[in-house]
Design an enzyme around this catalytic site. Structure first.
Site, mmCIF file in Angstrom:
data_model
loop_
_atom_site.group_PDB
_atom_site.id
_atom_site.type_symbol
_atom_site.label_atom_id
_atom_site.label_comp_id
_atom_site.label_asym_id
_atom_site.label_seq_id
_atom_site.Cartn_x
_atom_site.Cartn_y
_atom_site.Cartn_z
ATOM 1 N N ARG A 188 -36.620 29.597 24.621
ATOM 2 C CA ARG A 188 -36.189 30.121 23.335
ATOM 3 C C ARG A 188 -36.904 31.442 23.046
ATOM 4 O O ARG A 188 -37.953 31.730 23.597
ATOM 5 C CB ARG A 188 -36.467 29.110 22.223
ATOM 6 C CG ARG A 188 -35.651 27.820 22.360
ATOM 7 C CD ARG A 188 -36.011 26.815 21.286
ATOM 8 N NE ARG A 188 -35.141 25.650 21.329
ATOM 9 C CZ ARG A 188 -35.350 24.582 22.088
ATOM 10 N NH1 ARG A 188 -36.436 24.536 22.868
ATOM 11 N NH2 ARG A 188 -34.515 23.566 22.084
ATOM 12 N N LYS A 215 -40.168 23.542 19.970
ATOM 13 C CA LYS A 215 -39.313 23.078 18.875
ATOM 14 C C LYS A 215 -39.386 21.570 18.718
ATOM 15 O O LYS A 215 -39.400 21.064 17.594
ATOM 16 C CB LYS A 215 -37.867 23.508 19.141
ATOM 17 C CG LYS A 215 -36.913 23.148 18.018
ATOM 18 C CD LYS A 215 -35.518 23.655 18.291
ATOM 19 C CE LYS A 215 -34.575 23.292 17.149
ATOM 20 N NZ LYS A 215 -33.192 23.777 17.390
ATOM 21 N N HIS A 275 -29.950 33.808 21.073
ATOM 22 C CA HIS A 275 -30.040 32.401 21.458
ATOM 23 C C HIS A 275 -28.955 32.019 22.460
ATOM 24 O O HIS A 275 -29.110 31.063 23.216
ATOM 25 C CB HIS A 275 -29.946 31.496 20.227
ATOM 26 C CG HIS A 275 -30.235 30.055 20.523
ATOM 27 N ND1 HIS A 275 -31.505 29.592 20.814
ATOM 28 C CD2 HIS A 275 -29.419 28.976 20.597
ATOM 29 C CE1 HIS A 275 -31.462 28.291 21.043
ATOM 30 N NE2 HIS A 275 -30.204 27.890 20.922
ATOM 31 N N ARG A 278 -29.822 31.437 26.077
ATOM 32 C CA ARG A 278 -30.201 30.067 26.489
ATOM 33 C C ARG A 278 -28.951 29.267 26.861
ATOM 34 O O ARG A 278 -28.956 28.524 27.842
ATOM 35 C CB ARG A 278 -30.975 29.395 25.364
ATOM 36 C CG ARG A 278 -31.381 27.938 25.628
ATOM 37 C CD ARG A 278 -32.319 27.475 24.526
ATOM 38 N NE ARG A 278 -32.506 26.040 24.484
ATOM 39 C CZ ARG A 278 -33.397 25.366 25.203
ATOM 40 N NH1 ARG A 278 -34.170 26.019 26.060
ATOM 41 N NH2 ARG A 278 -33.524 24.064 25.088
ATOM 42 N N TRP A 301 -34.700 19.482 25.937
ATOM 43 C CA TRP A 301 -33.929 19.012 24.800
ATOM 44 C C TRP A 301 -34.402 17.617 24.402
ATOM 45 O O TRP A 301 -34.790 16.812 25.248
ATOM 46 C CB TRP A 301 -32.440 18.978 25.131
ATOM 47 C CG TRP A 301 -31.775 20.294 24.960
ATOM 48 C CD1 TRP A 301 -31.442 20.904 23.797
ATOM 49 C CD2 TRP A 301 -31.362 21.202 26.001
ATOM 50 N NE1 TRP A 301 -30.840 22.129 24.031
ATOM 51 C CE2 TRP A 301 -30.783 22.333 25.377
ATOM 52 C CE3 TRP A 301 -31.415 21.166 27.399
ATOM 53 C CZ2 TRP A 301 -30.259 23.403 26.086
ATOM 54 C CZ3 TRP A 301 -30.907 22.227 28.110
ATOM 55 C CH2 TRP A 301 -30.339 23.338 27.456
ATOM 56 N N TYR A 310 -22.532 20.910 27.442
ATOM 57 C CA TYR A 310 -22.222 21.673 28.648
ATOM 58 C C TYR A 310 -21.479 20.846 29.697
ATOM 59 O O TYR A 310 -21.173 21.338 30.774
ATOM 60 C CB TYR A 310 -23.522 22.208 29.267
ATOM 61 C CG TYR A 310 -24.390 22.960 28.286
ATOM 62 C CD1 TYR A 310 -24.104 24.273 27.931
ATOM 63 C CD2 TYR A 310 -25.486 22.346 27.687
ATOM 64 C CE1 TYR A 310 -24.885 24.960 27.015
ATOM 65 C CE2 TYR A 310 -26.288 23.026 26.778
ATOM 66 C CZ TYR A 310 -25.982 24.332 26.440
ATOM 67 O OH TYR A 310 -26.756 24.997 25.534
#
Length: 342
Positions: A188, A215, A275, A278, A301, A310
């Site tokens: 990120r 995050k 972003h 990414r 994640w 995806y």
């Protein structure tokens, strides 16, 4: 019990049932209104001290306490900015006055001036404060429902390798190096901007992000491929602490005029965000055959659902299953006949 005037403003004073002396400004130059304010205060304290009724707290009291108790959040500064904007709608209200109608009106106004998704960010802050006032502080016994807007699911925007090369060519050097590193690691923007040399081990081909910088709040191990190492080699000796800098300081903001001008020169739509680099990294991985479970670990994640965005880019492994119904639309005569051997 009495009212008195100081300058142009009336003040009230009285003693509560528990013997507490109260003295406050009535905030008015009208004696009649000051007396009405005094009567309301007397009733309020009587209900609290004799009947056990909870005191009515203000929205500002709740907002201040919420900010103090959520000081650990990485979005703290953004939350404070949201509260400053909300203050024009809620700053003069008590919690009992923050009704469903008031909240809906705030949401409608914010949605009209910006977007439903942006309005949801503000509504989520209101909901969080009200829930804490009810569940943790017990300031109120019930709260209104905060209805969020339905946000349309947007397509994932990613660059083709040719588009990425054109963009990198048009970016100024400091942004080009950062963008290329993001495209090779999937990190990120903030993790790239504030990456320090102490977080990089080029001999082991790995970098790491500390939990307080991630995050999800978990440490991230970042494997470095050859393209990422090439970027790091070019950055060696530029700064003693930080990997990526501009004029001796970390690059805090990347979506600048230089970024937008580079998008325009590269022929890429202006809606492409930093972003989305990414998303591009993740999309390239899936299209190259990286399993979704591995991608989840690479991208750190928190849930598998985030990676499923995806999945539509990796249909190769389903080709065999799709072929099982080949020939379904052939007629009986068109199907090959089996010959029985006697």
């Amino acid at each position: 019990m009495r009212v008195s005037k100081r300058g142009d403003v009336w003040w009230v004073s009285f003693t509560t049932p528990h013997g507490q002396r109260i003295r406050r400004s009535a905030g008015t130059d009208d004696k009649t209104r000051a007396l009405e304010y005094l009567d309301r205060l007397k009733v309020q304290y009587w209900e609290q001290q004799r009947l056990g009724v909870k005191p009515d707290r203000s929205w500002q009291d709740a907002a201040v306490r919420w900010v103090k108790e959520t000081s650990h959040k990485r979005t703290r500064e953004k939350d404070i900015a949201k509260l400053r904007r909300l203050d024009r709608y809620l700053g003069h209200l008590m919690l009992s006055q923050v009704t469903r109608d008031v909240i809906d009106q705030i949401g409608e106004r914010l949605a009209q001036t910006s977007s439903p998704s942006n309005a949801n960010r503000y509504l989520a802050v209101i909901r969080s404060i009200l829930r804490r006032a009810r569940d943790d502080w017990e300031w109120v016994s019930h709260i209104p429902k905060v209805q969020l807007y339905r946000e349309p699911k947007q397509r994932i925007r990613f660059l083709t390798p040719d588009e990425a090369r054109r963009l990198l060519t048009e970016l100024p050097e400091h942004l080009r190096e950062m963008a290329q590193f993001a495209l090779t690691t999937g990190l990120r923007q903030r993790n790239v901007s504030y990456l320090q040399w102490s977080q990089v081990d080029m001999s082991r081909r790995v970098a790491w992000i500390h939990p307080d910088e991630a995050k999800a709040g978990r440490a991230i191990g970042v494997p470095l491929n050859e393209d990422a190492l090439d970027v790091l080699r070019r950055r060696l000796g530029r700064h003693g602490d930080y990997v990526f800098t501009y004029q001796g300081k970390p690059v805090d903001r990347c979506s600048t005029k230089a970024w937008k001008r580079a998008l325009e020169r590269a022929g890429i739509e202006q809606s492409f965000r930093w972003h989305d680099l990414r998303h591009t990294w993740a999309s390239w991985h899936v299209q190259s055959g990286t399993p979704l479970q591995e991608l989840m670990e690479l991208g750190s994640w928190a849930s598998y659902d985030m990676v499923l965005r995806y999945a539509h880019l990796a249909a190769d492994h389903l080709r065999g299953a799709a072929s099982r119904i080949d020939g379904t639309f052939l007629t009986h005569k068109q199907k090959p006949q089996l010959v029985r051997l006697s």
